[in-house]
Design a protein around this motif. Structure first.
Motif, PDB file in Angstrom:
ATOM      1  N   ALA A  30       0.833  -1.207   0.000  1.00 59.56           N
ATOM      2  CA  ALA A  30       0.000   0.000   0.000  1.00 59.56           C
ATOM      3  C   ALA A  30       0.860   1.245   0.000  1.00 59.56           C
ATOM      4  N   GLU A  31       2.076   1.116  -0.533  1.00 58.15           N
ATOM      5  CA  GLU A  31       2.975   2.272  -0.568  1.00 58.15           C
ATOM      6  C   GLU A  31       2.338   3.410  -1.356  1.00 58.15           C
ATOM      7  N   ASP A  32       1.535   3.000  -2.317  1.00 63.08           N
ATOM      8  CA  ASP A  32       1.007   3.948  -3.275  1.00 63.08           C
ATOM      9  C   ASP A  32      -0.283   4.567  -2.751  1.00 63.08           C
ATOM     10  N   ARG A  33      -0.165   5.734  -2.171  1.00 59.89           N
ATOM     11  CA  ARG A  33      -1.340   6.418  -1.620  1.00 59.89           C
ATOM     12  C   ARG A  33      -2.389   6.670  -2.698  1.00 59.89           C
ATOM     13  N   ALA A  34      -1.943   6.826  -3.930  1.00 58.02           N
ATOM     14  CA  ALA A  34      -2.884   7.134  -5.018  1.00 58.02           C
ATOM     15  C   ALA A  34      -3.898   6.007  -5.177  1.00 58.02           C
ATOM     16  N   SER A  35      -3.462   4.759  -4.956  1.00 56.56           N
ATOM     17  CA  SER A  35      -4.383   3.644  -5.153  1.00 56.56           C
ATOM     18  C   SER A  35      -5.461   3.641  -4.071  1.00 56.56           C
ATOM     19  N   VAL A  36      -5.093   4.075  -2.866  1.00 59.79           N
ATOM     20  CA  VAL A  36      -6.087   4.147  -1.792  1.00 59.79           C
ATOM     21  C   VAL A  36      -7.099   5.250  -2.095  1.00 59.79           C
ATOM     22  N   LYS A  37      -6.575   6.383  -2.546  1.00 56.49           N
ATOM     23  CA  LYS A  37      -7.473   7.486  -2.903  1.00 56.49           C
ATOM     24  C   LYS A  37      -8.421   7.087  -4.029  1.00 56.49           C
ATOM     25  N   ASP A  50      -4.152  -1.996   0.456  1.00 55.19           N
ATOM     26  CA  ASP A  50      -5.149  -0.951   0.177  1.00 55.19           C
ATOM     27  C   ASP A  50      -6.376  -1.117   1.071  1.00 55.19           C
ATOM     28  N   GLU A  93      -5.685   0.081   4.504  1.00 56.12           N
ATOM     29  CA  GLU A  93      -5.714   1.541   4.639  1.00 56.12           C
ATOM     30  C   GLU A  93      -7.151   2.037   4.833  1.00 56.12           C
ATOM     31  N   ARG A 114      -8.707   1.810   8.346  1.00 59.32           N
ATOM     32  CA  ARG A 114      -8.399   2.811   9.372  1.00 59.32           C
ATOM     33  C   ARG A 114      -9.435   3.934   9.396  1.00 59.32           C
ATOM     34  N   SER A 163      -3.321  -4.349  10.129  1.00 58.38           N
ATOM     35  CA  SER A 163      -3.119  -3.167   9.280  1.00 58.38           C
ATOM     36  C   SER A 163      -1.980  -2.310   9.810  1.00 58.38           C
TER      37      SER A 163
END
Lengths: 476, 476
Positions: free
Chosen positions: B25-32, B212, B215, B218, B474
Motif C-alpha cells: 500500500a505504498e502507493d497512496r494514489a491507489s487508496v485514494k 489498500d 488503509e 483505518r 493493518s
C-alpha cells in the motif's frame, strides 16, 4: 506465573515421553498381572443390574406435559425428543428419543513418572451398562453432578489433582463429543495431568504404562470408552527403534511414518480443513427439540420406549446395586441399543505412509452437525429389510474382507453409565494395494499425524473414530 | 486427484504472498482511487431505508402461537425468544429476543495475482443497516437462501469461483461464528480462493491489494464486518524488510516478531488450549429457546420490540428500496442496538514480542458457550445506572487511556443485513510498561502467531476479536 518469565517456544511437549510409555509393554507379565487385578476387583465387589419398569425408578419420572423422562433434582440427564431434518443421506427427516446431558464431565488420566517411564493411574470401575461390569477406566470419570456430589455419595477420588492448582501439570486437555446419535450435544473434557507427588494408593486403582493399557485394548470389553477417548487425544511422537517383529513389517513401518509430519500426506492439512468446512457448509442439518411424547414412530410401554420397527435402541429402566460406585444402590434409565455396532477403519499405505479413511458424518446430536467418523460406522441390524442402496458404503467390503487384512479386531463397550450392553466391534483393515486412492464424496485419507493435530481441538473426530485411533496406536 | 500423486509436506502455504499483498500500500494514489470509486458507487445507486410498523412488513409476520417473527417462506431468519442461565458474570439468568438463522452463509474473497501481487476482488455493497450504506465487502456475501435464489432476484455474482471445481484454489476456508448476543448459533464460511482465469469486470467490484484494504480499514465505516472477518482469517507470514517509519518503531518490530512462531510466547499453545478448555468446562451456560411472546422483560408495540429499561437493542421493521441489491425493494426486520459498542484490544510488549489480551467470554448464542473476545467488549450505555462492580473489567482503563497509547481507533459497522446502524468503536491500545503481565481470571496474553493458529479452526475467536485482529494486521 512470574512476570519475568521467559517466553516459551512451542516445543514438542510430552509426545516423546508418551511414546516411550506406549512402547513399554515388552513385559508380558505386567499385562497378565493387570488382567488378574482387574478380575480380582470384579470379584471383590458385589453388583447387580436388573431391568425394572419405569414406575419403579426412584426419583425419576415422566413430566406430565412433555413426557420427558427426568430426575426430580433436575440434574444428571433427561430423555427428550429430537427431530432431525437433513439433506445428507437417504432419510430426510426422523424423530428419536435422545439423552440431554448438557453439563461437561471430566475424563482424566493422572500420570506420573515411575522408573523413568510415564505411568497412568487406571481405575477398575463398575458401570451398570458394562459388559464385564468392571472395566479399565480413567483415574477420574466425573460428571459435574458427581463433582458437586448430587449423588450424596463419596466425593470423586483423586479429583484434586485435576482441580487444585499446583498439584499437577496439564499434558492433554480438550473437549470432545460423544455419541451424536444418542446424546444431544454431549461433550466431555479429556485431560491428562502429570504429578510428581506421592499418590495415595487404593485397591481399585493401578499404575500402568500406556503399553500395558494398549495390550488390554486388544481384548474384548476390557478398556472402557472413556479411557479409549482420552488415549486417542494423546499426541504420540514417532517411535524410535525397530518396529515389533511379525508378519506385517511394512505396515508397522508405514504406521510409524504416518506419525511424522515430515513424511508428508496425500492432502495438505489446509485442504483437509477446507474439505471439512465445505462438507459442513454444503449440507443442511437442522434439529429441533421435541417433547418426548410427540416423537413420531416410537412407542412407550410400562417397561420400554422403543422404535415401532424394533430398530435402533430402547430406553429402559434399571436398578443397580453395587459396592464400588459412589452410592450403594440406585435406579436410572439406560439406553439399550439393538444389535452390536460396527466401527471399521480402512487404512492404506500411500507412498509408504499409512493413511486412514475418515468419513464426514452428520449426527443429529452434534453441535456442528458433522464430525469425522470411521470408514464404516453403523449397526448392521438396522439395515435388515431395507433396500441395498441404504446400506452404508464399504459395509459389504468390511464384512467380506479376508482375515489376513485385519490388523485389529475387538469388541468394545460404549459408555456404561448411560448405555446398556452397547457393544461395538472395532476393526482396522489394511486394504489391498489396488484399493482406490480416490475418495468418494464425504471421505478423505488422513495420516495419523494429521489426526493427532485435529485431536488437539474439539469436534473434529467423533467418539467411534477416536476409539479406533486409540486402537491403531496399539499397533506400532 | 491422481492416484500417483506425490505426498505433500505441510508447507507454509500462501502466507508469504498474503503478507506481500498486505505490504503493498505504498502507493497512496491507489487508496485514494479506491475511496473515490466507493463514493462513486454510492452515488450511482438509489437507496432508501425507512422504519415501518411491523404490520407493513410484507411476507413477514408474528406466528399466532409463539409470537416469533418470521418470513412466510420459512427462510431467511426468525426472531425468537432465548433464555440464558449462567454462573459466569453478574447476571445468572436473562431473556432476550434473538435472531435464529441456522443456515451457513458464505463470505468469500476471490483473489488473483496481478503484477506478481495478490489482489482481492472487493465489492461496493449496499446493505440496509449500514452507516454510509455502501461499504467495502467481500466478493461474495451470500446466505444459503441467496445461493438458492429465494429472493427471486439475480444470482450471486462470481459465486461460481467458490462452488465450481477447478475454477480456483482454496487458500483459506473456515467456519466462524457471528455476534453471540444477537444471533443463535450463527456461523459463516470465511473463504479465500485464488483464480488464474480472466475475471469478468463489473463496476461494483474492484481489484485491491490487502494493503489498500487495510488503509481503508483505518477510516470509519468503510470496510464491512464480513470483509473484516475474512481478513482476520488470513494467515500472514512475518513481514520481511523494514517496518514502516513512524514514532512507534519498537511496537511495529514487536508486532512483526509476534507473527513468528520462533520468537516464543508467554504461554505455550498447549497451555492456551488447556485454559480455553478449562474456562469452558468450569462454567455453566445453559440456554433455552423460548416463544418470543414468553420473553420476560421485553415489550412489543406496533413498531418495536424493546427492553423494558431501554437497554441493549430493539427489533424494528424496515422498508428498503435499492438499485444495487438482488431485488429492488423489500421489507425486513432489523436489530437496532442502543448505543455505540466498544471493542478494545489491550496489547503489550512482553520480552520484545507484542501480545494481545483476550477474554474468554460467554455469549448465549455461541454453540460452545465461550469464545475469545477483545479485552473489553461492551456497549457502555448498557451500564448506566448499574453499580460500579457491574462495569466490565478494563472499561474505565480504556476510556481514560491517554491518546498516545492508542495504536488504532476507528468506528466500524456490524453486519448491515441484519443490524440497523450497529456501530462499534474498535481500538487497539498499547499498555504502559508497568501494566501487569499477570492476567485476571478469564484473560490471557497471546501472540499474533497463536491467534493465527486458532483462526484456522472454528469457534475460538468471536467476531469482534476477529475484527480487531484484522485492524492489528493493518499496523505492521
Amino acid at each position: 506465573m512470574a512476570v519475568d518469565r521467559i517466553l516459551t517456544p512451542d516445543g514438542p511437549g510430552p509426545s516423546a515421553r508418551f511414546t516411550e510409555s506406549g512402547s513399554a509393554a515388552e513385559d508380558r507379565a505386567s499385562v497378565k498381572a493387570a488382567l488378574a487385578w482387574l478380575t480380582a476387583r470384579r470379584d471383590a465387589h458385589t453388583f447387580e443390574v436388573v431391568q425394572v419398569p419405569f414406575a419403579e425408578l426412584q426419583e425419576w419420572s415422566f413430566q406430565a406435559d412433555t413426557g420427558n423422562l427426568g430426575h426430580h433434582s433436575g440434574r444428571f440427564f433427561t430423555v427428550e425428543g429430537h427431530r432431525v431434518h437433513t439433506d445428507y443421506g437417504k432419510v430426510p427427516r426422523w424423530d428419536q428419543p435422545i439423552i440431554n446431558q448438557p453439563e461437561i464431565g471430566m475424563l482424566g488420566f493422572l500420570v506420573k513418572e515411575i522408573d523413568g517411564v510415564l505411568h497412568c493411574l487406571m481405575q477398575a470401575k463398575m458401570e451398570p451398562g458394562n459388559i464385564n461390569v468392571v472395566q479399565l477406566s480413567p483415574t477420574v470419570q466425573a460428571t459435574r453432578s458427581n463433582q458437586k456430589r448430587v449423588h450424596r455419595g463419596s466425593s470423586v477420588r483423586y479429583l484434586e489433582y485435576f482441580t487444585d492448582p499446583g498439584r499437577a501439570d496439564v499434558l492433554v486437555d480438550v473437549l470432545q463429543s460423544e455419541q451424536g446419535s444418542w446424546f444431544l450435544g454431549k461433550r466431555n473434557r479429556n485431560i491428562v495431568v502429570e504429578t510428581a507427588e506421592d499418590v495415595q494408593p487404593h485397591p481399585d486403582y493401578r499404575w500402568m504404562t500406556i503399553g500395558d493399557i494398549q495390550e488390554l485394548l486388544r481384548l474384548d470389553n476390557m478398556v472402557n470408552m472413556d479411557a479409549r477417548t482420552v488415549l486417542s487425544c494423546v499426541p504420540f511422537a514417532r517411535p524410535t527403534g525397530a518396529p515389533p517383529p511379525g508378519p506385517h513389517g511394512e505396515f508397522h513401518a508405514g504406521l510409524r511414518r504416518s506419525m511424522a509430519p515430515e513424511e508428508g500426506s496425500l492432502h495438505p492439512t489446509r485442504s483437509v480443513l477446507s474439505w471439512f468446512t465445505d462438507t459442513t457448509a454444503r449440507h443442511e442439518l437442522r434439529t429441533e427439540r421435541l417433547p418426548l411424547n410427540r416423537v413420531e414412530g416410537w412407542h412407550r410401554t410400562a417397561d420400554t420406549i422403543s422404535h415401532a420397527e424394533g430398530r435402533h435402541f430402547s430406553i429402559i429402566g434399571a436398578r443397580v446395586t453395587a459396592g464400588s460406585r459412589e452410592v450403594l444402590s440406585w435406579t436410572q434409565p439406560l439406553l439399550a441399543p439393538h444389535g452390536v455396532g460396527l466401527a471399521a477403519l480402512l487404512v492404506r499405505n500411500i507412498g509408504g505412509v499409512v493413511h486412514v479413511l475418515l468419513h464426514a458424518r452428520p449426527e443429529g446430536g452434534f453441535p456442528h452437525g458433522i464430525e469425522l467418523a470411521p470408514s464404516v460406522q453403523c449397526t448392521p441390524d438396522n439395515y435388515r429389510g431395507l433396500p441395498d442402496d441404504h446400506r452404508p458404503r464399504f459395509l459389504d467390503y468390511v464384512t467380506g474382507v479376508p482375515r489376513e487384512r485385519v490388523r485389529f479386531d475387538a469388541v468394545q463397550s460404549e459408555e456404561g453409565g448411560r448405555f446398556h450392553h452397547a457393544e461395538c466391534r472395532y476393526t482396522v483393515i489394511e486394504v489391498e494395494e489396488d484399493f482406490p486412492v480416490e475418495e468418494p464424496e464425504g471421505y478423505q485419507w488422513l495420516t495419523l499425524h494429521q489426526v493427532t493435530g485435529l485431536l488437539r481441538h474439539s469436534h473434529y473426530l467423533n467418539v467411534q473414530a477416536r476409539s479406533l485411533v486409540a486402537c491403531l496406536h496399539s499397533l506400532w
